[in-house]
Each structure stands twice: as C-alpha cells, then as structure tokens.
Design a protein around this motif. Structure first.
Motif, PDB file in Angstrom:
ATOM      1  N   SER A 140     -61.870 -11.016  -0.315  1.00 17.29           N
ATOM      2  CA  SER A 140     -63.045 -11.834  -0.014  1.00 17.29           C
ATOM      3  C   SER A 140     -62.827 -13.215  -0.616  1.00 17.29           C
ATOM      4  CB  SER A 140     -64.310 -11.197  -0.591  1.00 17.29           C
ATOM      5  OG  SER A 140     -65.448 -11.981  -0.328  1.00 17.29           O
ATOM      6  N   ASN A 141     -63.180 -14.260   0.146  1.00 23.29           N
ATOM      7  CA  ASN A 141     -62.867 -15.616  -0.330  1.00 23.29           C
ATOM      8  C   ASN A 141     -63.975 -16.240  -1.171  1.00 23.29           C
ATOM      9  OD1 ASN A 141     -64.772 -16.140   1.655  1.00 23.29           O
ATOM     10  ND2 ASN A 141     -63.608 -17.789   2.613  1.00 23.29           N
ATOM     11  N   ASP A 142     -64.977 -15.448  -1.557  1.00 23.94           N
ATOM     12  CA  ASP A 142     -66.001 -15.959  -2.466  1.00 23.94           C
ATOM     13  C   ASP A 142     -65.852 -15.353  -3.861  1.00 23.94           C
ATOM     14  OD1 ASP A 142     -66.739 -13.408  -1.804  1.00 23.94           O
ATOM     15  OD2 ASP A 142     -68.808 -13.884  -1.280  1.00 23.94           O
ATOM     16  N   VAL A 143     -64.673 -14.822  -4.127  1.00 24.23           N
ATOM     17  CA  VAL A 143     -64.359 -14.194  -5.418  1.00 24.23           C
ATOM     18  C   VAL A 143     -62.885 -14.447  -5.734  1.00 24.23           C
ATOM     19  CG1 VAL A 143     -64.304 -12.041  -6.725  1.00 24.23           C
ATOM     20  CG2 VAL A 143     -66.025 -12.348  -4.955  1.00 24.23           C
ATOM     21  N   SER A 144     -62.575 -14.637  -7.008  1.00 28.67           N
ATOM     22  CA  SER A 144     -61.178 -14.736  -7.443  1.00 28.67           C
ATOM     23  C   SER A 144     -60.961 -13.772  -8.599  1.00 28.67           C
ATOM     24  CB  SER A 144     -60.838 -16.163  -7.882  1.00 28.67           C
ATOM     25  OG  SER A 144     -60.856 -17.054  -6.784  1.00 28.67           O
ATOM     26  N   THR A 145     -59.911 -12.984  -8.497  1.00 31.42           N
ATOM     27  CA  THR A 145     -59.600 -11.993  -9.534  1.00 31.42           C
ATOM     28  C   THR A 145     -58.292 -12.369 -10.215  1.00 31.42           C
ATOM     29  OG1 THR A 145     -60.764 -10.199  -8.411  1.00 31.42           O
ATOM     30  CG2 THR A 145     -59.054  -9.569  -9.980  1.00 31.42           C
ATOM     31  N   ALA A 146     -58.320 -12.447 -11.545  1.00 30.65           N
ATOM     32  CA  ALA A 146     -57.141 -12.826 -12.325  1.00 30.65           C
ATOM     33  C   ALA A 146     -56.501 -11.598 -12.950  1.00 30.65           C
ATOM     34  CB  ALA A 146     -57.530 -13.817 -13.417  1.00 30.65           C
ATOM     35  N   VAL A 147     -55.177 -11.490 -12.801  1.00 29.76           N
ATOM     36  CA  VAL A 147     -54.433 -10.388 -13.401  1.00 29.76           C
ATOM     37  C   VAL A 147     -53.146 -10.919 -14.011  1.00 29.76           C
ATOM     38  CG1 VAL A 147     -55.290  -8.571 -11.860  1.00 29.76           C
ATOM     39  CG2 VAL A 147     -53.282  -9.901 -11.188  1.00 29.76           C
ATOM     40  N   THR A 148     -52.645 -10.230 -15.016  1.00 29.44           N
ATOM     41  CA  THR A 148     -51.313 -10.531 -15.530  1.00 29.44           C
ATOM     42  C   THR A 148     -50.299  -9.913 -14.575  1.00 29.44           C
ATOM     43  OG1 THR A 148     -51.207  -8.492 -16.815  1.00 29.44           O
ATOM     44  CG2 THR A 148     -52.182 -10.436 -17.903  1.00 29.44           C
ATOM     45  N   THR A 149     -49.052 -10.340 -14.669  1.00 27.39           N
ATOM     46  CA  THR A 149     -48.038  -9.749 -13.795  1.00 27.39           C
ATOM     47  C   THR A 149     -47.840  -8.273 -14.112  1.00 27.39           C
ATOM     48  OG1 THR A 149     -46.316 -10.594 -15.295  1.00 27.39           O
ATOM     49  CG2 THR A 149     -46.789 -11.875 -13.309  1.00 27.39           C
ATOM     50  N   GLU A 150     -48.038  -7.890 -15.377  1.00 24.03           N
ATOM     51  CA  GLU A 150     -47.920  -6.474 -15.735  1.00 24.03           C
ATOM     52  C   GLU A 150     -48.971  -5.657 -15.002  1.00 24.03           C
ATOM     53  OE1 GLU A 150     -45.994  -8.892 -18.808  1.00 24.03           O
ATOM     54  OE2 GLU A 150     -47.995  -8.950 -17.904  1.00 24.03           O
ATOM     55  N   ASN A 151     -50.183  -6.181 -14.920  1.00 22.46           N
ATOM     56  CA  ASN A 151     -51.245  -5.461 -14.232  1.00 22.46           C
ATOM     57  C   ASN A 151     -51.117  -5.556 -12.722  1.00 22.46           C
ATOM     58  OD1 ASN A 151     -53.396  -4.180 -16.077  1.00 22.46           O
ATOM     59  ND2 ASN A 151     -52.947  -6.118 -17.094  1.00 22.46           N
ATOM     60  N   LEU A 152     -50.558  -6.653 -12.225  1.00 21.84           N
ATOM     61  CA  LEU A 152     -50.266  -6.743 -10.794  1.00 21.84           C
ATOM     62  C   LEU A 152     -49.246  -5.677 -10.418  1.00 21.84           C
ATOM     63  CD1 LEU A 152     -50.450  -8.141  -8.031  1.00 21.84           C
ATOM     64  CD2 LEU A 152     -48.712  -9.767  -8.832  1.00 21.84           C
ATOM     65  N   ASP A 153     -48.217  -5.524 -11.263  1.00 27.41           N
ATOM     66  CA  ASP A 153     -47.204  -4.488 -11.024  1.00 27.41           C
ATOM     67  C   ASP A 153     -47.831  -3.097 -11.055  1.00 27.41           C
ATOM     68  OD1 ASP A 153     -45.472  -6.595 -10.985  1.00 27.41           O
ATOM     69  OD2 ASP A 153     -44.479  -6.109 -12.885  1.00 27.41           O
ATOM     70  N   LYS A 154     -48.777  -2.898 -11.967  1.00 29.25           N
ATOM     71  CA  LYS A 154     -49.446  -1.601 -12.071  1.00 29.25           C
ATOM     72  C   LYS A 154     -50.215  -1.291 -10.788  1.00 29.25           C
ATOM     73  CE  LYS A 154     -51.309  -0.565 -16.032  1.00 29.25           C
ATOM     74  NZ  LYS A 154     -52.268  -0.477 -17.185  1.00 29.25           N
ATOM     75  N   PHE A 155     -50.882  -2.316 -10.236  1.00 31.89           N
ATOM     76  CA  PHE A 155     -51.599  -2.141  -8.973  1.00 31.89           C
ATOM     77  C   PHE A 155     -50.637  -1.778  -7.845  1.00 31.89           C
ATOM     78  CE2 PHE A 155     -52.332  -4.497  -4.979  1.00 31.89           C
ATOM     79  CZ  PHE A 155     -53.337  -3.697  -4.431  1.00 31.89           C
ATOM     80  N   LEU A 156     -49.533  -2.523  -7.750  1.00 30.79           N
ATOM     81  CA  LEU A 156     -48.583  -2.294  -6.659  1.00 30.79           C
ATOM     82  C   LEU A 156     -47.973  -0.893  -6.748  1.00 30.79           C
ATOM     83  CD1 LEU A 156     -46.865  -5.800  -6.573  1.00 30.79           C
ATOM     84  CD2 LEU A 156     -48.467  -4.855  -4.895  1.00 30.79           C
ATOM     85  N   LYS A 157     -47.645  -0.468  -7.932  1.00 31.41           N
ATOM     86  CA  LYS A 157     -47.080   0.878  -8.091  1.00 31.41           C
ATOM     87  C   LYS A 157     -48.116   1.952  -7.763  1.00 31.41           C
ATOM     88  CE  LYS A 157     -43.567  -0.547 -11.430  1.00 31.41           C
ATOM     89  NZ  LYS A 157     -43.071  -0.482 -12.840  1.00 31.41           N
ATOM     90  N   ALA A 158     -49.400   1.648  -8.016  1.00 32.43           N
ATOM     91  CA  ALA A 158     -50.462   2.606  -7.708  1.00 32.43           C
ATOM     92  C   ALA A 158     -50.627   2.804  -6.204  1.00 32.43           C
ATOM     93  CB  ALA A 158     -51.780   2.131  -8.314  1.00 32.43           C
ATOM     94  N   ILE A 159     -50.239   1.793  -5.404  1.00 36.51           N
ATOM     95  CA  ILE A 159     -50.316   1.944  -3.942  1.00 36.51           C
ATOM     96  C   ILE A 159     -48.933   2.272  -3.345  1.00 36.51           C
ATOM     97  CG2 ILE A 159     -52.327   0.432  -3.742  1.00 36.51           C
ATOM     98  CD1 ILE A 159     -50.467  -1.783  -2.707  1.00 36.51           C
ATOM     99  N   GLY A 160     -48.001   2.637  -4.231  1.00 34.81           N
ATOM    100  CA  GLY A 160     -46.698   3.099  -3.761  1.00 34.81           C
ATOM    101  C   GLY A 160     -45.687   2.021  -3.462  1.00 34.81           C
ATOM    102  N   ARG A 161     -45.801   0.876  -4.140  1.00 33.47           N
ATOM    103  CA  ARG A 161     -44.867  -0.223  -3.906  1.00 33.47           C
ATOM    104  C   ARG A 161     -44.147  -0.612  -5.191  1.00 33.47           C
ATOM    105  NH1 ARG A 161     -45.298  -3.575   0.547  1.00 33.47           N
ATOM    106  NH2 ARG A 161     -46.784  -2.879   2.131  1.00 33.47           N
ATOM    107  N   GLU A 162     -42.907  -1.008  -5.022  1.00 35.84           N
ATOM    108  CA  GLU A 162     -42.120  -1.498  -6.144  1.00 35.84           C
ATOM    109  C   GLU A 162     -42.147  -3.026  -6.101  1.00 35.84           C
ATOM    110  OE1 GLU A 162     -40.264  -1.025  -9.680  1.00 35.84           O
ATOM    111  OE2 GLU A 162     -40.970   0.604  -8.376  1.00 35.84           O
ATOM    112  N   PRO A 163     -42.633  -3.701  -7.140  1.00 37.16           N
ATOM    113  CA  PRO A 163     -42.738  -5.164  -7.123  1.00 37.16           C
ATOM    114  C   PRO A 163     -41.377  -5.832  -6.937  1.00 37.16           C
ATOM    115  CG  PRO A 163     -43.973  -4.215  -8.940  1.00 37.16           C
ATOM    116  CD  PRO A 163     -43.145  -3.103  -8.385  1.00 37.16           C
ATOM    117  N   SER A 164     -41.354  -6.908  -6.153  1.00 35.45           N
ATOM    118  CA  SER A 164     -40.127  -7.667  -5.917  1.00 35.45           C
ATOM    119  C   SER A 164     -40.401  -9.143  -6.201  1.00 35.45           C
ATOM    120  CB  SER A 164     -39.656  -7.497  -4.468  1.00 35.45           C
ATOM    121  OG  SER A 164     -39.350  -6.152  -4.199  1.00 35.45           O
TER     122      SER A 164
END
Length: 315
Positions: A140-164
């Motif tokens: 949604s473009n009326d919200v911005s969510t900030a994450v560290t790269t460690e937490n971004l990686d955690k999200f990606l792995k949770a949906i079955g992706r390996e960060p590149s």
C-alpha cells in the motif's frame, strides 16, 4: 502459512509479526513517486528504496530493489543475466495486476508474498547491507515499513526465498572467457500471462517484424494507436502506439530515400535496410519508455482515486 490468498497490508504486517520480522511502520498520505515518500520518512532512521518491475523477452519477470542513489544500467544488467539481445525492460502494468497484484506505486520485495509472484526473481542492492534500515511500501502506498537487511532476509526465507544481493554498479565484462555472473538469478519459468497479455505479445511481434520488399518499396500505412475506453477509463495499447511511432519514423526515412537520385533497385535495398534498422534499434527503447509513461499515468490515477476516496470518507 498458505499463500494462495491475495495479501493486503494488514495480512502482510500480521505475517511479519507472526514470523518474528522486526519492523517499524509509518502511515503517511498516499504517494506515487520515491521523492514524495522521502518527504514523509526521509528524516527517519533508514533509507528509501526504489523498485523496478522488469520483464525479459521470454516473459520472465524481475523485481530490482535498490537504493535511490544506485544507478541501474538495464543493458549491463541484461548482459550479466545472460539474456542476450532484447534483455530486460519495464514490465507492463497488466503484469503488475496479474502477477504481483499490487498498484504500480507499490512494487517491493514484500509483493513477493503473493503466490502469483512465485516465479518472479528478486535482485537486491548490496548497498542495503550498509544501511541501518530500508523503507518499502507494504502493498500500500500510504504506508512505509522499515526493516534491517537481517529482517528482510528473515521475511524472504519465511516465504521460501533465498536473498540475492547484487552490486549493480560493478563493471563486469561478459564475454567468451567471462560467463554472465548473474545467470543463476534468471527465473526458471515464465510468468503466466492472461489472454490480454498474450494478445499484446502478438501485437508486439507484428510491430517490430522486418518489412517485406513490397512494404519497403512504398511508405508504410500509418497505424492508428488503439485507445479503447472502458467505463470512462482510457486504456492505452502500448504496442499500437509503438507501431504507430515506428511507422512514422520509417515512412519519413523511406520518403527521403525515394526522393534521392539512386537507382530504383538500390533505393529499394536501402529502404529495406533502413526499415529493419529503425525497427530493430528503436523498438526496445521506445517500448520501455512508453511502458514507463503508461505506468506513471496509472500510478497518478491510482493516487487521485485514493485521495478522492479519502476525502469522501472524511465528509
């Protein structure tokens, strides 16, 4: 967790919480460009990202997420992916709707949570790893969510992706002795296209096909851009516009050749060569430019509709 449903901002944020992905979310007015987003969150701890949605000639899709200061050369990226001629270009708005299922202004790594985006490749800027946090729109473009790269990686792995992570500004010479260094990131399957997308692909082939001798002998007929209207909304057929622009360019060039003093046989040969060269060299860049304009128009329309809805609700 099942990803068969279409996620919203609320279900995405719930997913992040359920999987221990630490993040900070900021509400703000709807924005359509990175500069507007930066006006609202740029003073906070973290950096704003820019996100591109790209497509190659085999209909494989890519999300490229970078710092706003990172320069992404699409030709160099195409070579590093091993895509050859054609490479990657801006994907059409229809793919956003049918694959990522987000508005044009909401492309981000978070959009890959939708099952329909399972075949989309994600390339992240290595520069993210030097930042305290990175801001992304959570569907949604009326919200911005900030994450560290460690937490971004955690999200990606949770949906079955390996960060590149990729250094987009690295100078990499691809050749006989140096294979494409990013070839492993190319999706193994193409995006599933809707009927309307398949029709657009066929139009594209017609628009850039080399001219026949008969067509080269005389200026081609001008193709009118198709702009059908549906329920008051103007929908632009990019391929028809592309064909129209190319036909005009070819007609102008061929007219100059036919007015020259060359022999008829040479005129025809030169006309054929000019026709093919114009269509081959201009078509990819023109199509990418038109797609960018089209997506911008859709984004502005989405922004206006959101603002109108907000004002109506406030009354």
């Amino acid at each position: 967790m099942s990803q068969s449903r279409l996620h919203t901002r609320e279900t995405l944020l719930s997913f992040l919480q359920e999987h221990g992905v630490d993040c900070v979310t900021h509400n703000h007015p709807a924005v359509s460009i990175v500069e507007e987003q930066a006006n609202h969150v740029g003073h906070l701890d973290g950096c704003v990202s820019k996100n591109l949605f790209l497509k190659d000639k085999k209909n494989r899709l890519y999300v490229v997420s970078t710092l706003t200061t990172t320069q992404v050369d699409l030709k160099a990226l195409s070579a590093r992916l091993g895509l050859g001629k054609g490479g990657v270009r801006v994907a059409p708005e229809e793919s956003l709707q049918s694959v990522l299922q987000v508005p044009p202004t909401c492309v981000s790594p978070f959009a890959l949570i939708n099952e329909s985006a399972r075949s989309v490749a994600l390339l992240l800027d290595v520069g993210f790893q030097k930042q305290s946090r990175v801001f992304f729109h959570p569907l949604s473009n009326d919200v911005s969510t900030a994450v560290t790269t460690e937490n971004l990686d955690k999200f990606l792995k949770a949906i079955g992706r390996e960060p590149s992570y990729v250094d987009f500004e690295a100078v990499v010479v691809v050749g006989k002795d140096q294979p494409p260094d990013l070839a492993s990131l190319v999706p193994k399957e193409a995006a599933k296209e809707t009927e309307s997308q398949q029709g657009t692909t066929e139009l594209k082939v017609t628009a850039v096909a080399p001219a026949t001798k008969q067509a080269a002998a005389a200026p081609p007929k001008k193709t009118k851009a198709v702009v059908p209207k549906t329920e008051g909304v103007v929908r632009v057929d990019v391929c028809s516009v592309l064909a129209s622009v190319l036909d005009d360019a070819v007609a102008a060039a061929v007219a100059g050749i036919h007015s020259s003093t060359l022999e008829n046989e040479k005129k025809q040969a030169v006309a054929e060569a000019v026709d093919a060269a114009i269509r081959h060299r201009l078509a990819p860049d023109l199509e990418s430019l038109l797609m960018t304009f089209k997506n911008t128009v859709y984004a502005e329309g989405f922004k206006s509709a959101t603002e109108s809805q907000r004002l109506s609700s406030a009354r």
